[in-house]
Design an enzyme around this catalytic site. Structure first.
Site, short mmCIF file in Angstrom:
data_model
loop_
_atom_site.label_atom_id
_atom_site.label_comp_id
_atom_site.label_asym_id
_atom_site.label_seq_id
_atom_site.Cartn_x
_atom_site.Cartn_y
_atom_site.Cartn_z
CB ALA A 65 53.75 21.49 63.21
N GLY A 110 50.67 22.66 67.04
CA GLY A 110 51.95 23.72 67.50
C GLY A 110 51.14 24.84 68.37
CD GLU A 113 52.85 20.80 70.26
OE1 GLU A 113 52.48 21.18 69.08
OE2 GLU A 113 53.43 19.20 70.94
CD GLU A 133 48.61 18.55 67.87
OE1 GLU A 133 47.32 18.28 68.93
OE2 GLU A 133 49.24 18.91 68.64
N1 COA Z 1 49.20 23.84 58.29
C1 COA Z 1 48.81 24.14 57.29
N2 COA Z 1 47.99 24.67 56.78
C2 COA Z 1 47.21 25.11 57.85
C3 COA Z 1 46.88 25.00 58.94
C4 COA Z 1 48.00 24.06 59.20
N3 COA Z 1 48.06 23.87 60.42
N4 COA Z 1 45.27 25.53 59.51
C5 COA Z 1 45.39 26.11 58.41
N5 COA Z 1 45.86 26.00 57.45
C6 COA Z 1 45.60 27.01 56.17
C7 COA Z 1 44.16 26.24 55.95
O1 COA Z 1 45.01 24.17 54.64
C8 COA Z 1 43.08 27.17 54.37
O2 COA Z 1 45.22 27.58 53.46
P1 COA Z 1 44.81 27.81 51.86
O3 COA Z 1 43.89 28.39 51.92
O4 COA Z 1 45.75 27.33 51.03
O5 COA Z 1 43.55 25.86 51.78
C9 COA Z 1 44.46 28.53 55.38
O6 COA Z 1 45.45 28.04 56.66
C10 COA Z 1 43.43 28.51 55.66
O7 COA Z 1 42.41 27.42 56.83
P2 COA Z 1 41.20 27.09 57.17
O8 COA Z 1 41.01 25.64 57.22
O9 COA Z 1 40.90 27.57 55.49
O10 COA Z 1 40.28 27.66 57.36
P3 COA Z 1 38.83 27.55 58.74
O11 COA Z 1 38.20 29.21 59.92
O12 COA Z 1 37.86 27.13 57.60
O13 COA Z 1 39.63 26.76 59.37
C11 COA Z 1 41.37 25.34 61.43
C12 COA Z 1 40.20 26.98 61.23
C13 COA Z 1 42.20 26.24 62.16
C14 COA Z 1 39.67 25.10 62.25
C15 COA Z 1 41.70 24.74 60.47
O14 COA Z 1 42.42 25.98 59.40
C16 COA Z 1 42.16 23.65 60.88
O15 COA Z 1 41.92 23.24 61.55
N6 COA Z 1 43.48 24.14 60.50
C17 COA Z 1 44.47 22.98 61.40
C18 COA Z 1 43.88 22.97 62.54
C19 COA Z 1 45.52 21.30 63.76
O16 COA Z 1 44.98 20.50 63.29
N7 COA Z 1 46.59 22.07 63.58
C20 COA Z 1 47.28 20.84 64.44
C21 COA Z 1 48.51 20.99 63.13
S1 COA Z 1 49.58 19.37 64.59
#
Ligand code: COA
Length: 258
Positions: A65, A110, A113, A133
Site C-alpha cells: 500500500a 498489499g 495480498e 507491515e
Molecule cells: N509506499 C510508498 N512508496 C513506496 C513504497 C510503498 N509501499 N515502496 C516503495 N516506495 C517508493 C520509495 O519511497 C521510493 O520513492 P522515492 O524514490 O520518491 O524516494 C521508491 O518507491 C523506490 O523505493 P526504494 O525504497 O528507494 O527502493 P529500494 O530498492 O531501496 O527498496 C523495498 C525496495 C521494496 C525494500 C522498499 O521500497 C520497501 O521496503 N518498501 C516498503 C515495503 C512495505 O513496507 N510494504 C508494506 C506497506 S503497508
C-alpha cells in the site's frame, strides 16, 4: 480511461499491469479504483476469458500500500481503507474467470495480498514476498492475515507476519505460496500457457471450480472483519506514527510499545 494501470486483451487473456514503476507499483487510491473498474470490465466483457495481473518494470509487482498516502490517516480513515482494499481483492478472488498473478519482483504488504487474492501465483526467480507491515507498527489490512494463513498454514503465517521476513521465490515455492517459478523472460509465457490450457476447458465448469474452492477456505468472514478493526486500532498507536515516519525519512524505526 485508466491512469495507473495498463490493460491489454489478446486471445481472450486480459492483462492488467500496475504502472507506477517509480514508486515500485505501490497501491494508492487511484490504483485501487483502476483495478476495481478493470475487474468490472472482466466480469462484464464476454471477450475476456482469463486474466493476468502483473507489475510494470522488472523490480516490483507491487511494494505494498502507498505508505505516503496513509501515513496521516485517522483510525476511521484506516478502517475505510482496509474495507476498500478487502472489497477490491475479494472481487478478484470471487471473479468467475481465472486470474493469475504474474509476480515480477517485490510483492510486499498489499502487493503480496493482491497476489494472494488471485487464483494462482506464477513468479520470476527475482520475486520477493513478505508482509512487512509490522516494521511500520501495522498489520496487513487487505486480507493478508487471512489469506496468508489459508495458503501457507498458521505457523509460517505467524512467523512471516511477526518477523517481517521477506522470502525468495524458491522459499515461496516450498511454502506453496506460489505455483511455479520461472525466469523473468518466461514469466508471462508460462502464465499464458496455463491460461490457454484453461481456456480450452468448459468456462461454466471453471467458474464452478473457483466458487467451490473458494468456499473450501472461506469460513473466515469474522477474520476479515477483525482485520479491519485491528488495522484501524494500529493507527491510534505512537508506534504506527513512528514506523511510517521512519520509512518516509528512510531510517530505522524506534518502537516503544505505545
Ligand atoms: N509506499 C510508498 N512508496 C513506496 C513504497 C510503498 N509501499 N515502496 C516503495 N516506495 C517508493 C520509495 O519511497 C521510493 O520513492 P522515492 O524514490 O520518491 O524516494 C521508491 O518507491 C523506490 O523505493 P526504494 O525504497 O528507494 O527502493 P529500494 O530498492 O531501496 O527498496 C523495498 C525496495 C521494496 C525494500 C522498499 O521500497 C520497501 O521496503 N518498501 C516498503 C515495503 C512495505 O513496507 N510494504 C508494506 C506497506 S503497508
Amino acid at each position: 480511461m485508466y491512469t495507473t494501470i495498463l490493460t491489454n486483451l489478446e486471445n481472450g487473456i486480459f492483462t492488467i499491469t500496475i504502472n507506477r514503476p517509480e514508486k515500485l507499483n505501490a497501491l494508492n487510491k487511484d490504483v485501487f479504483n483502476d483495478i476495481d473498474n478493470a475487474m468490472s470490465e472482466v466480469y462484464s466483457n464476454p471477450e475476456i476469458k482469463t486474466v493476468i495481473i502483473t507489475g510494470a518494470g522488472s523490480k516490483a509487482f507491487a511494494a505494498g500500500a502507498d505508505i505516503a498516502e496513509f501515513a496521516s490517516y485517522s483510525k476511521t480513515e484506516a478502517m475505510t481503507l482496509s474495507e476498500r482494499g478487502q472489497f477490491v481483492f475479494s472481487k478478484i478472488e470471487n471473479c468467475p474467470k481465472p486470474v493469475i498473478a504474474a509476480v515480477n519482483g517485490f510483492a510486499l504488504g498489499g502487493g503480496c495480498e493482491l497476489a494472494m487474492a488471485c487464483h494462482m501465483r506464477i513468479c520470476s526467480n527475482n520475486a520477493k514476498f513478505g508482509q512487512p507491515e509490522v516494521n511500520l507498527g501495522l498489520i496487513p489490512g487487505y486480507g493478508g492475515t487471512q489469506r496468508l494463513t489459508q495458503l501457507i498454514g498458521k505457523a509460517k503465517s505467524m512467523e512471516l507476519q511477526m518477523t517481517a521476513q521477506v522470502i525468495s521465490a524458491e522459499e515461496a515455492l516450498q511454502l506453496k505460496l506460489v505455483n511455479h517459478v520461472t525466469t523473468i523472460e518466461e514469466l508471462i509465457n508460462k502464465s499464458t500457457e496455463i491460461l490457454q490450457t484453461i481456456q480450452s476447458k468448459a468456462p461454466i465448469a471453471i467458474s464452478k471450480i473457483i466458487e467451490c474452492v473458494n468456499i473450501a477456505v472461506s469460513d473466515t468472514d469474522a477474520g476479515f472483519k477483525k482485520e479491519v478493526a485491528a488495522f484501524g486500532d494500529c493507527f491510534e498507536t505512537a508506534d504506527m506514527k513512528e514506523g511510517t515516519t521512519a520509512f518516509l525519512e528512510k531510517r530505522k524505526a524506534n518502537f516503544t510499545g505505545k
